[in-house]
Design a protein around this motif. Structure first.
Motif, PDB file in Angstrom:
ATOM      1  N   PRO A 267       0.236  -1.287  -0.698  1.00 12.67           N
ATOM      2  CA  PRO A 267       0.487   0.077   0.018  1.00 12.67           C
ATOM      3  C   PRO A 267       0.548   0.880   0.225  1.00 12.67           C
ATOM      4  CG  PRO A 267      -0.751  -1.760   1.894  1.00 12.67           C
ATOM      5  CD  PRO A 267       0.465  -2.096   1.394  1.00 12.67           C
ATOM      6  N   VAL A 268       0.575   1.974  -1.029  1.00  8.37           N
ATOM      7  CA  VAL A 268       0.987   3.255  -0.931  1.00  8.37           C
ATOM      8  C   VAL A 268       0.444   4.416  -0.064  1.00  8.37           C
ATOM      9  CG1 VAL A 268       2.298   5.211  -2.398  1.00  8.37           C
ATOM     10  CG2 VAL A 268       1.414   2.963  -3.665  1.00  8.37           C
ATOM     11  N   GLY A 269       0.686   4.965   0.960  1.00  7.28           N
ATOM     12  CA  GLY A 269       0.442   6.335   1.928  1.00  7.28           C
ATOM     13  C   GLY A 269       1.508   6.007   2.956  1.00  7.28           C
ATOM     14  N   LYS A 270       0.585   6.502   4.167  1.00  6.46           N
ATOM     15  CA  LYS A 270       1.635   7.623   5.067  1.00  6.46           C
ATOM     16  C   LYS A 270       2.183   5.953   5.637  1.00  6.46           C
ATOM     17  CE  LYS A 270      -0.809  11.316   5.753  1.00  6.46           C
ATOM     18  NZ  LYS A 270      -1.175  12.208   6.299  1.00  6.46           N
ATOM     19  N   THR A 271       3.364   5.753   5.096  1.00 10.82           N
ATOM     20  CA  THR A 271       4.472   4.541   5.518  1.00 10.82           C
ATOM     21  C   THR A 271       5.307   4.734   5.168  1.00 10.82           C
ATOM     22  OG1 THR A 271       4.493   3.373   3.548  1.00 10.82           O
ATOM     23  CG2 THR A 271       2.255   2.921   5.068  1.00 10.82           C
ATOM     24  N   GLU A 272       6.499   4.733   6.009  1.00 10.11           N
ATOM     25  CA  GLU A 272       7.789   3.630   6.065  1.00 10.11           C
ATOM     26  C   GLU A 272       8.521   3.976   4.984  1.00 10.11           C
ATOM     27  OE1 GLU A 272      10.117   3.199   9.365  1.00 10.11           O
ATOM     28  OE2 GLU A 272       9.804   4.494  10.568  1.00 10.11           O
ATOM     29  N   SER A 273       8.159   3.148   4.201  1.00 10.98           N
ATOM     30  CA  SER A 273       8.838   2.568   3.123  1.00 10.98           C
ATOM     31  C   SER A 273       7.481   1.742   1.915  1.00 10.98           C
ATOM     32  CB  SER A 273       9.909   1.567   2.897  1.00 10.98           C
ATOM     33  OG  SER A 273       9.260   0.043   3.650  1.00 10.98           O
ATOM     34  N   PHE A 274       7.582   1.835   0.303  1.00  6.80           N
ATOM     35  CA  PHE A 274       6.378   0.471  -0.211  1.00  6.80           C
ATOM     36  C   PHE A 274       7.980   0.709  -1.606  1.00  6.80           C
ATOM     37  CE2 PHE A 274       6.486   5.821   0.315  1.00  6.80           C
ATOM     38  CZ  PHE A 274       6.386   5.786  -1.354  1.00  6.80           C
ATOM     39  N   LYS A 275       6.966  -0.947  -2.069  1.00  2.93           N
ATOM     40  CA  LYS A 275       7.553  -1.519  -2.959  1.00  2.93           C
ATOM     41  C   LYS A 275       6.347  -1.596  -4.439  1.00  2.93           C
ATOM     42  CE  LYS A 275       9.150  -4.461   0.508  1.00  2.93           C
ATOM     43  NZ  LYS A 275      10.096  -5.882   0.592  1.00  2.93           N
ATOM     44  N   TYR A 276       7.596  -1.274  -4.938  1.00  4.39           N
ATOM     45  CA  TYR A 276       7.078  -1.252  -6.828  1.00  4.39           C
ATOM     46  C   TYR A 276       7.782  -2.566  -7.529  1.00  4.39           C
ATOM     47  CZ  TYR A 276       4.807   3.136  -5.872  1.00  4.39           C
ATOM     48  OH  TYR A 276       4.207   4.550  -5.795  1.00  4.39           O
ATOM     49  N   GLN A 277       6.877  -2.559  -8.525  1.00  3.11           N
ATOM     50  CA  GLN A 277       7.329  -3.960  -9.325  1.00  3.11           C
ATOM     51  C   GLN A 277       7.561  -3.264 -10.774  1.00  3.11           C
ATOM     52  OE1 GLN A 277       5.354  -7.604 -10.185  1.00  3.11           O
ATOM     53  NE2 GLN A 277       5.707  -7.956 -11.786  1.00  3.11           N
ATOM     54  N   ILE A 278       9.342  -2.626 -11.074  1.00  5.00           N
ATOM     55  CA  ILE A 278       9.895  -1.992 -11.857  1.00  5.00           C
ATOM     56  C   ILE A 278       9.204  -2.758 -13.170  1.00  5.00           C
ATOM     57  CG2 ILE A 278      12.001  -0.802 -12.877  1.00  5.00           C
ATOM     58  CD1 ILE A 278      12.984  -0.679  -9.881  1.00  5.00           C
ATOM     59  N   GLU A 279       8.995  -2.427 -14.594  1.00  2.00           N
ATOM     60  CA  GLU A 279       9.634  -2.861 -16.067  1.00  2.00           C
ATOM     61  C   GLU A 279      10.386  -2.806 -16.656  1.00  2.00           C
ATOM     62  OE1 GLU A 279       6.848  -4.263 -17.736  1.00  2.00           O
ATOM     63  OE2 GLU A 279       5.113  -3.091 -16.219  1.00  2.00           O
ATOM     64  N   CYS A 280      10.744  -3.775 -17.327  1.00  2.00           N
ATOM     65  CA  CYS A 280      12.209  -3.594 -17.438  1.00  2.00           C
ATOM     66  C   CYS A 280      12.699  -2.228 -18.171  1.00  2.00           C
ATOM     67  CB  CYS A 280      12.599  -5.145 -18.620  1.00  2.00           C
ATOM     68  SG  CYS A 280      12.075  -6.402 -18.461  1.00  2.00           S
ATOM     69  N   GLU A 281      12.301  -1.499 -19.249  1.00  2.00           N
ATOM     70  CA  GLU A 281      12.919  -0.597 -20.220  1.00  2.00           C
ATOM     71  C   GLU A 281      13.057   0.415 -19.056  1.00  2.00           C
ATOM     72  OE1 GLU A 281       8.320  -0.257 -20.922  1.00  2.00           O
ATOM     73  OE2 GLU A 281       9.453  -2.184 -20.452  1.00  2.00           O
ATOM     74  N   ASP A 282      12.881   0.126 -17.585  1.00  2.00           N
ATOM     75  CA  ASP A 282      12.534   0.964 -16.699  1.00  2.00           C
ATOM     76  C   ASP A 282      14.152   0.780 -15.326  1.00  2.00           C
ATOM     77  OD1 ASP A 282      10.205   2.617 -17.233  1.00  2.00           O
ATOM     78  OD2 ASP A 282       9.559   2.099 -15.781  1.00  2.00           O
ATOM     79  N   PHE A 283      14.118  -0.575 -15.305  1.00  2.00           N
ATOM     80  CA  PHE A 283      15.355  -0.756 -14.501  1.00  2.00           C
ATOM     81  C   PHE A 283      16.222   0.049 -14.591  1.00  2.00           C
ATOM     82  CE2 PHE A 283      18.598  -3.446 -12.898  1.00  2.00           C
ATOM     83  CZ  PHE A 283      18.972  -3.755 -12.006  1.00  2.00           C
ATOM     84  N   ASP A 284      17.117   0.200 -16.018  1.00  4.59           N
ATOM     85  CA  ASP A 284      18.759   0.986 -16.198  1.00  4.59           C
ATOM     86  C   ASP A 284      18.715   1.671 -15.198  1.00  4.59           C
ATOM     87  OD1 ASP A 284      20.174  -1.689 -17.166  1.00  4.59           O
ATOM     88  OD2 ASP A 284      20.228  -0.767 -19.096  1.00  4.59           O
ATOM     89  N   PHE A 285      17.877   2.835 -15.531  1.00  9.33           N
ATOM     90  CA  PHE A 285      17.713   3.596 -15.360  1.00  9.33           C
ATOM     91  C   PHE A 285      16.968   4.383 -13.458  1.00  9.33           C
ATOM     92  CE2 PHE A 285      15.458   7.745 -14.532  1.00  9.33           C
ATOM     93  CZ  PHE A 285      16.631   9.242 -14.815  1.00  9.33           C
ATOM     94  N   ILE A 286      16.331   3.534 -13.325  1.00  6.78           N
ATOM     95  CA  ILE A 286      16.481   3.578 -11.610  1.00  6.78           C
ATOM     96  C   ILE A 286      17.838   3.510 -11.209  1.00  6.78           C
ATOM     97  CG2 ILE A 286      15.433   2.175  -9.096  1.00  6.78           C
ATOM     98  CD1 ILE A 286      13.014   4.444 -11.713  1.00  6.78           C
ATOM     99  N   LYS A 287      17.956   2.202 -11.883  1.00  7.19           N
ATOM    100  CA  LYS A 287      19.842   1.975 -11.221  1.00  7.19           C
ATOM    101  C   LYS A 287      20.627   3.048 -11.042  1.00  7.19           C
ATOM    102  CE  LYS A 287      23.262  -2.132 -11.180  1.00  7.19           C
ATOM    103  NZ  LYS A 287      24.396  -1.053 -10.729  1.00  7.19           N
ATOM    104  N   TYR A 288      20.237   3.331 -12.033  1.00 13.68           N
ATOM    105  CA  TYR A 288      21.591   4.806 -12.498  1.00 13.68           C
ATOM    106  C   TYR A 288      20.764   5.802 -11.028  1.00 13.68           C
ATOM    107  CZ  TYR A 288      23.795   8.823 -14.053  1.00 13.68           C
ATOM    108  OH  TYR A 288      24.674   9.839 -14.335  1.00 13.68           O
ATOM    109  N   LEU A 289      19.627   6.349 -10.921  1.00 10.23           N
ATOM    110  CA  LEU A 289      19.793   7.489 -10.220  1.00 10.23           C
ATOM    111  C   LEU A 289      19.887   6.768  -8.734  1.00 10.23           C
ATOM    112  CD1 LEU A 289      15.874   7.844 -11.141  1.00 10.23           C
ATOM    113  CD2 LEU A 289      17.865   9.151 -11.372  1.00 10.23           C
TER     114      LEU A 289
END
Length: 338
Positions: A267-289
């Protein structure tokens, strides 16, 4: 007559001094400037490779921005007209007709001069304002990102990282109620540098919310990209890119809907952390960040203060748990309101 090479328009002064274009205004040069990006391949590539794209004027979103429609050639004399074609070797087969071109508001020679001048210049649009609601909507669709740059670091590395850079000028755009034409052949000017600079620096005040600072760079043979405004184009030998060091990036703010393209796993809300499943085409960019800017990443949002909703940013950290799971940790710091 002594040519001053100075054009004063309102509180702005456009001038040529010791061979360099300059713009003098009452505004102080900002320490930070901001660039809003959509989320696409060009934006990802620009950030990962550390460059700013140098737009050709026909790629700008204001139809009159840097347009030859602003140029007044009415005082151009025939000898100067013929010298232009002779000096640049244009239209050597078909002799240009000064009388006919004058009747047509000098459209032919303006066309040639525009292509010659813009083949050697690029426009980089930056903003003095972060968290602008209209900028987020118009340039990133709330799904892209905004980068805060340290202008002094960019400036100090321009020529070192771009050895073929001939020159540059950095100045705030002048917003006016109505754009007035500029006399290219005034007795005040010994060269076209001053009227050109004016035509590249004045915009209608409809655009004033952008608070734009414009970096114009001069390089050889950048080419002229195709555009709906013109059927003429040609490839250049030099890419329209200016490089900067990674240290010039102060913060990266992700749009409030940046993660909406991903599948939420918690659940995305007022929590300390949350998780997403990344699409393959976004992986390299997220990793770079995550690998390069994890202490500089913020998420844009809204915050209520004194009964009013204000735009805000909150620092987050990214952690890749495997090749398609992203965990985002909220740091509960760095709220900036507007």
């Amino acid at each position: 007559m002594n040519k001053t090479n100075i054009l004063k328009y309102g509180n702005w002064i456009y001038k040529l001094e010791n061979g360099n274009q300059k713009v003098e205004t009452l505004k102080s040069v900002p320490t930070s400037v901001y660039k809003y990006y959509p989320f696409n391949n060009n934006s990802r590539n620009a950030l990962q490779k550390g460059y700013l794209y140098c737009s050709h004027p026909n790629q700008l979103n204001d139809s009159i921005d840097s347009s030859p429609l602003i140029w007044d050639f009415s005082k151009m004399e025939e000898d100067r007209y013929n010298a232009f074609y002779r000096d640049y070797g244009i239209d050597e087969i078909n002799t240009p007709n000064y009388i006919e071109d004058k009747k047509n508001n000098f459209e032919e020679i303006k066309f040639h001069f525009y292509n010659l001048s813009t083949n050697q210049m690029g426009v980089i649009s930056l903003s003095e304002t972060p968290l602008n609601i209209l900028m987020w909507a118009h340039y990133s669709n709330e799904q892209g990102l905004m980068i805060e740059f340290d202008w002094e670091i960019i400036r100090d590395n321009l020529k070192e990282l771009n050895s073929d850079l001939k020159n540059y000028v950095f100045f705030p755009v002048q917003y006016v109620e109505s754009v007035e034409k500029v006399d290219f052949f005034s007795e005040n000017y010994g060269s076209p540098d001053v009227p050109l600079l004016y035509s590249w620096g004045v915009k209608r005040d409809d655009w004033s919310y952008e608070n734009e600072w414009r970096l114009i760079v001069y390089l050889q043979n950048l080419g002229i990209p195709s555009s709906g405004n013109s059927s003429y184009s040609h490839l250049g030998t030099r890419e329209r890119k200016i490089y900067y060091p990674k240290e010039a990036i102060k913060t990266i703010v992700l749009g409030k809907y940046f993660f909406d393209r991903m599948k939420p796993l918690t659940p995305v809300g007022k929590t300390e952390s949350f998780k997403y499943q990344i699409e393959c085409e976004d992986f390299d960019f997220i990793k770079y960040l995550a690998d390069n800017f994890n202490d500089k990443i913020y998420l844009s949002g809204e915050i209520e203060k004194e009964g009013k909703l204000k735009r805000s940013t909150e620092r987050i950290e990214l952690q890749l748990l495997d090749e398609n799971i992203l965990e985002i940790e909220r740091k509960y710091e760095g709220f900036h309101q507007r």
